[in-house]
Motif scaffolding. Structure first.
Motif, PDB file in Angstrom:
ATOM      1  N   PRO A   1       0.804  -1.228   0.000  1.00  0.00           N
ATOM      2  CA  PRO A   1       0.000   0.000   0.000  1.00  0.00           C
ATOM      3  C   PRO A   1       0.836   1.277   0.000  1.00  0.00           C
ATOM      4  O   PRO A   1       0.355   2.338  -0.425  1.00  0.00           O
ATOM      5  CB  PRO A   1      -0.817  -0.114   1.293  1.00  0.00           C
ATOM      6  CG  PRO A   1      -0.814  -1.556   1.632  1.00  0.00           C
ATOM      7  CD  PRO A   1       0.490  -2.097   1.148  1.00  0.00           C
ATOM      8  N   ALA A   2       2.080   1.208   0.482  1.00  0.00           N
ATOM      9  CA  ALA A   2       2.931   2.397   0.538  1.00  0.00           C
ATOM     10  C   ALA A   2       3.415   2.832  -0.844  1.00  0.00           C
ATOM     11  O   ALA A   2       3.870   3.966  -1.013  1.00  0.00           O
ATOM     12  CB  ALA A   2       4.123   2.151   1.456  1.00  0.00           C
ATOM     13  N   GLU A   3       3.331   1.927  -1.817  1.00  0.00           N
ATOM     14  CA  GLU A   3       3.739   2.260  -3.173  1.00  0.00           C
ATOM     15  C   GLU A   3       2.607   2.996  -3.892  1.00  0.00           C
ATOM     16  O   GLU A   3       1.426   2.684  -3.693  1.00  0.00           O
ATOM     17  CB  GLU A   3       4.084   0.983  -3.953  1.00  0.00           C
ATOM     18  CG  GLU A   3       5.334   0.269  -3.460  1.00  0.00           C
ATOM     19  CD  GLU A   3       6.587   1.080  -3.720  1.00  0.00           C
ATOM     20  OE1 GLU A   3       6.672   1.722  -4.788  1.00  0.00           O
ATOM     21  OE2 GLU A   3       7.485   1.066  -2.857  1.00  0.00           O
ATOM     22  N   ALA A   4       2.977   3.957  -4.731  1.00  0.00           N
ATOM     23  CA  ALA A   4       1.957   4.630  -5.541  1.00  0.00           C
ATOM     24  C   ALA A   4       1.260   3.620  -6.441  1.00  0.00           C
ATOM     25  O   ALA A   4       1.896   2.697  -6.972  1.00  0.00           O
ATOM     26  CB  ALA A   4       2.598   5.726  -6.387  1.00  0.00           C
ATOM     27  N   VAL A   5      -0.046   3.764  -6.593  1.00  0.00           N
ATOM     28  CA  VAL A   5      -0.774   2.903  -7.526  1.00  0.00           C
ATOM     29  C   VAL A   5      -0.168   3.043  -8.920  1.00  0.00           C
ATOM     30  O   VAL A   5       0.039   2.073  -9.634  1.00  0.00           O
ATOM     31  CB  VAL A   5      -2.271   3.268  -7.546  1.00  0.00           C
ATOM     32  CG1 VAL A   5      -3.006   2.445  -8.603  1.00  0.00           C
ATOM     33  CG2 VAL A   5      -2.890   3.047  -6.168  1.00  0.00           C
ATOM     34  N   ASP A   6       0.116   4.290  -9.287  1.00  0.00           N
ATOM     35  CA  ASP A   6       0.789   4.596 -10.555  1.00  0.00           C
ATOM     36  C   ASP A   6       1.616   5.855 -10.327  1.00  0.00           C
ATOM     37  O   ASP A   6       1.116   6.849  -9.810  1.00  0.00           O
ATOM     38  CB  ASP A   6      -0.239   4.820 -11.670  1.00  0.00           C
ATOM     39  CG  ASP A   6       0.368   4.817 -13.060  1.00  0.00           C
ATOM     40  OD1 ASP A   6       1.610   4.752 -13.164  1.00  0.00           O
ATOM     41  OD2 ASP A   6      -0.394   4.887 -14.035  1.00  0.00           O
ATOM     42  N   LYS A   7       2.882   5.814 -10.705  1.00  0.00           N
ATOM     43  CA  LYS A   7       3.793   6.936 -10.450  1.00  0.00           C
ATOM     44  C   LYS A   7       3.375   8.171 -11.260  1.00  0.00           C
ATOM     45  O   LYS A   7       2.620   8.078 -12.227  1.00  0.00           O
ATOM     46  CB  LYS A   7       5.224   6.540 -10.808  1.00  0.00           C
ATOM     47  CG  LYS A   7       5.829   5.458  -9.921  1.00  0.00           C
ATOM     48  CD  LYS A   7       7.258   5.153 -10.357  1.00  0.00           C
ATOM     49  CE  LYS A   7       7.937   4.184  -9.381  1.00  0.00           C
ATOM     50  NZ  LYS A   7       7.363   2.852  -9.424  1.00  0.00           N
ATOM     51  N   TRP A   8       3.897   9.340 -10.872  1.00  0.00           N
ATOM     52  CA  TRP A   8       3.679  10.550 -11.648  1.00  0.00           C
ATOM     53  C   TRP A   8       4.150  10.332 -13.076  1.00  0.00           C
ATOM     54  O   TRP A   8       5.291   9.927 -13.305  1.00  0.00           O
ATOM     55  CB  TRP A   8       4.441  11.728 -11.021  1.00  0.00           C
ATOM     56  CG  TRP A   8       3.836  12.263  -9.772  1.00  0.00           C
ATOM     57  CD1 TRP A   8       4.300  12.110  -8.492  1.00  0.00           C
ATOM     58  CD2 TRP A   8       2.649  13.067  -9.666  1.00  0.00           C
ATOM     59  NE1 TRP A   8       3.477  12.744  -7.590  1.00  0.00           N
ATOM     60  CE2 TRP A   8       2.458  13.361  -8.284  1.00  0.00           C
ATOM     61  CE3 TRP A   8       1.735  13.578 -10.591  1.00  0.00           C
ATOM     62  CZ2 TRP A   8       1.396  14.127  -7.822  1.00  0.00           C
ATOM     63  CZ3 TRP A   8       0.668  14.346 -10.122  1.00  0.00           C
ATOM     64  CH2 TRP A   8       0.501  14.615  -8.761  1.00  0.00           C
ATOM     65  N   HIS A   9       3.279  10.624 -14.036  1.00  0.00           N
ATOM     66  CA  HIS A   9       3.589  10.327 -15.433  1.00  0.00           C
ATOM     67  C   HIS A   9       2.673  11.135 -16.342  1.00  0.00           C
ATOM     68  O   HIS A   9       1.695  11.736 -15.887  1.00  0.00           O
ATOM     69  CB  HIS A   9       3.391   8.834 -15.718  1.00  0.00           C
ATOM     70  CG  HIS A   9       1.958   8.403 -15.648  1.00  0.00           C
ATOM     71  ND1 HIS A   9       1.290   8.226 -14.447  1.00  0.00           N
ATOM     72  CD2 HIS A   9       1.029   8.153 -16.624  1.00  0.00           C
ATOM     73  CE1 HIS A   9       0.038   7.873 -14.684  1.00  0.00           C
ATOM     74  NE2 HIS A   9      -0.161   7.832 -15.991  1.00  0.00           N
ATOM     75  N   HIS A  10       2.968  11.122 -17.625  1.00  0.00           N
ATOM     76  CA  HIS A  10       1.984  11.526 -18.627  1.00  0.00           C
ATOM     77  C   HIS A  10       1.765  10.311 -19.522  1.00  0.00           C
ATOM     78  O   HIS A  10       2.641   9.462 -19.675  1.00  0.00           O
ATOM     79  CB  HIS A  10       2.413  12.758 -19.426  1.00  0.00           C
ATOM     80  CG  HIS A  10       3.632  12.595 -20.261  1.00  0.00           C
ATOM     81  ND1 HIS A  10       4.912  12.746 -19.766  1.00  0.00           N
ATOM     82  CD2 HIS A  10       3.787  12.293 -21.573  1.00  0.00           C
ATOM     83  CE1 HIS A  10       5.797  12.551 -20.724  1.00  0.00           C
ATOM     84  NE2 HIS A  10       5.140  12.272 -21.839  1.00  0.00           N
ATOM     85  N   ASP A  11       0.594  10.204 -20.104  1.00  0.00           N
ATOM     86  CA  ASP A  11       0.174   8.970 -20.751  1.00  0.00           C
ATOM     87  C   ASP A  11       0.878   8.715 -22.085  1.00  0.00           C
ATOM     88  O   ASP A  11       1.408   9.630 -22.717  1.00  0.00           O
ATOM     89  CB  ASP A  11      -1.339   8.979 -20.974  1.00  0.00           C
ATOM     90  CG  ASP A  11      -2.111   8.840 -19.675  1.00  0.00           C
ATOM     91  OD1 ASP A  11      -1.561   8.248 -18.723  1.00  0.00           O
ATOM     92  OD2 ASP A  11      -3.247   9.336 -19.604  1.00  0.00           O
ATOM     93  N   THR A  12       0.819   7.452 -22.508  1.00  0.00           N
ATOM     94  CA  THR A  12       1.355   7.064 -23.808  1.00  0.00           C
ATOM     95  C   THR A  12       0.379   7.366 -24.937  1.00  0.00           C
ATOM     96  O   THR A  12       0.691   7.136 -26.102  1.00  0.00           O
ATOM     97  CB  THR A  12       1.681   5.556 -23.840  1.00  0.00           C
ATOM     98  OG1 THR A  12       0.488   4.811 -23.566  1.00  0.00           O
ATOM     99  CG2 THR A  12       2.734   5.198 -22.800  1.00  0.00           C
ATOM    100  N   VAL A  13      -0.799   7.868 -24.595  1.00  0.00           N
ATOM    101  CA  VAL A  13      -1.835   8.208 -25.583  1.00  0.00           C
ATOM    102  C   VAL A  13      -2.247   9.664 -25.392  1.00  0.00           C
ATOM    103  O   VAL A  13      -2.056  10.233 -24.314  1.00  0.00           O
ATOM    104  CB  VAL A  13      -3.067   7.290 -25.450  1.00  0.00           C
ATOM    105  CG1 VAL A  13      -2.706   5.852 -25.811  1.00  0.00           C
ATOM    106  CG2 VAL A  13      -3.650   7.362 -24.036  1.00  0.00           C
ATOM    107  N   PRO A  14      -2.836  10.286 -26.410  1.00  0.00           N
ATOM    108  CA  PRO A  14      -3.161  11.706 -26.303  1.00  0.00           C
ATOM    109  C   PRO A  14      -4.338  12.013 -25.384  1.00  0.00           C
ATOM    110  O   PRO A  14      -4.268  12.917 -24.550  1.00  0.00           O
ATOM    111  CB  PRO A  14      -3.462  12.122 -27.744  1.00  0.00           C
ATOM    112  CG  PRO A  14      -3.848  10.864 -28.443  1.00  0.00           C
ATOM    113  CD  PRO A  14      -3.058   9.780 -27.780  1.00  0.00           C
ATOM    114  N   LEU A  15      -5.441  11.289 -25.527  1.00  0.00           N
ATOM    115  CA  LEU A  15      -6.685  11.629 -24.853  1.00  0.00           C
ATOM    116  C   LEU A  15      -7.262  10.396 -24.174  1.00  0.00           C
ATOM    117  O   LEU A  15      -7.256   9.306 -24.751  1.00  0.00           O
ATOM    118  CB  LEU A  15      -7.705  12.173 -25.868  1.00  0.00           C
ATOM    119  CG  LEU A  15      -7.244  13.353 -26.737  1.00  0.00           C
ATOM    120  CD1 LEU A  15      -8.294  13.657 -27.797  1.00  0.00           C
ATOM    121  CD2 LEU A  15      -6.967  14.578 -25.883  1.00  0.00           C
TER     122      LEU A  15
END
Length: 338
Positions: free
Chosen positions: A156-170
């Protein structure tokens, strides 16, 4: 053709394949998707523009839309949200690690669930997304980007998903589990640009709390629309062990003169190679087909040779990049944490 058929024909890039890849079987005993019963679409109360996040005109102009993120809006009815949760739980057995960014994801779920497929290509939802983005969009031309599921990590201490921008536009991010019943794990996005997030990461820092938006989702079946390739976001760590599921559905702008805004190379080693390369090639061909068609219709006589060459190169840019990336091989997924 009825109204639903007209909507569907208007908002299609590459049609969903009639045949499924080898090894993908439909979930048994699914309820058929019924938009009249399973959708409860409501428009978002507000949207945040890319300019408000700090992007300049030159950065915004080549993209699909100036919209950055919407307020949460309702997509599913109570019945639809219950089916979505049940479907996600049934698909969880196919979860894999997505490189160094997220521990548990299911990709290609629309090749396994008819209900999820029909939700993700729903013309009603697509039309709602067109209204939010202010431009014509279609369900993503690569089905691996439809109905992507994120599950909570084992720690639970790990981020569900790290700070990022997506591989897709929208795309949109939908709460599948009830956020009121999850301790932590909030969806967050940075009130800044990718360049600012990268500068913070270079210093070993992540977006400070005062520059982080934490949308309030009223319940499961609510979503937030994102300009995913431009808005830096994450799934925050859980405060306690528990089930936390989101669904991400991706779209492409039908205006192919805009930049592609994709990073499919990040998906090598995550997605089934037997599926990824074929879908990727179809996507690149669709992009080039539109640009080449425009060139055929609009290229006048009496052009300088260099200008003609530049137009032709721009028309096939997506194909060239796809070939180069395929040959280059896999790489770690991009994110803003060290």
């Amino acid at each position: 053709m009825g109204p639903r058929g007209i909507l569907l024909s208007m908002n299609v890039a590459v049609p969903f394949p009639e045949d499924r890849p080898a090894g993908y079987e439909w979930l048994p005993h699914e309820v058929p998707f019924d938009p009249g019963k399973h959708l409860a679409l409501e428009p978002p109360a507000s949207v945040v523009g890319l300019a408000e996040l700090g992007y300049g005109k030159d950065e915004i102009e080549p993209t699909a839309t100036p919209v950055g993120a919407s307020a949460p809006f309702r997509v599913l009815s109570d019945e639809g949200a219950e089916i979505m949760l049940d479907t996600a739980r049934r698909l969880r057995g196919w979860a894999v690690r997505a490189g160094n960014r997220i521990e548990n994801v299911v990709r290609g779920g629309c090749y396994r669930s008819r209900w999820l497929r029909d939700l993700c290509i729903s013309p009603e939802v697509t039309e709602a997304m067109c209204d939010i983005y202010g431009t014509r969009v279609a369900p993503h031309s690569m089905p691996v980007h439809l109905g992507h599921l994120n599950f909570e990590p084992s720690d639970p201490a790990e981020a569900v998903d790290k700070w990022h921008h997506d591989t897709v536009p929208l795309d949109y991010v939908m709460m599948v589990t009830d956020p009121a019943r999850v301790a932590g794990g909030r969806f967050e996005y940075f009130l800044g640009t990718k360049a600012e997030a990268a500068a913070l990461a270079a210093e070993g820092r992540t977006p400070p709390p005062e520059r982080v938006a934490v949308p309030d989702f009223p319940g499961p079946g609510y979503a937030i629309a994102l300009h995913g390739n431009m808005v830096v976001h994450r799934g925050a760590p859980l405060a306690a062990p528990g089930e936390r599921i989101t669904m991400v559905n991706a779209y492409v702008a039908l205006d192919r003169s805009r930049d592609d805004q994709s990073r499919f190379r990040d998906l090598m080693g995550v997605d089934d190679a037997a599926v990824l390369y074929t879908e990727w090639a179809r996507h690149a061909a669709w992009r080039a087909q539109g640009r080449l068609g425009t060139l055929i219709e609009t290229l006048p006589f009496h052009q300088e040779p260099d200008a003609v060459i530049a137009r032709l190169e721009a028309a096939i840019e997506d194909v060239r990049r796809a070939i180069d990336d395929m040959r280059a091989g896999p790489r770690e997924a991009e994110h803003y944490e060290r």
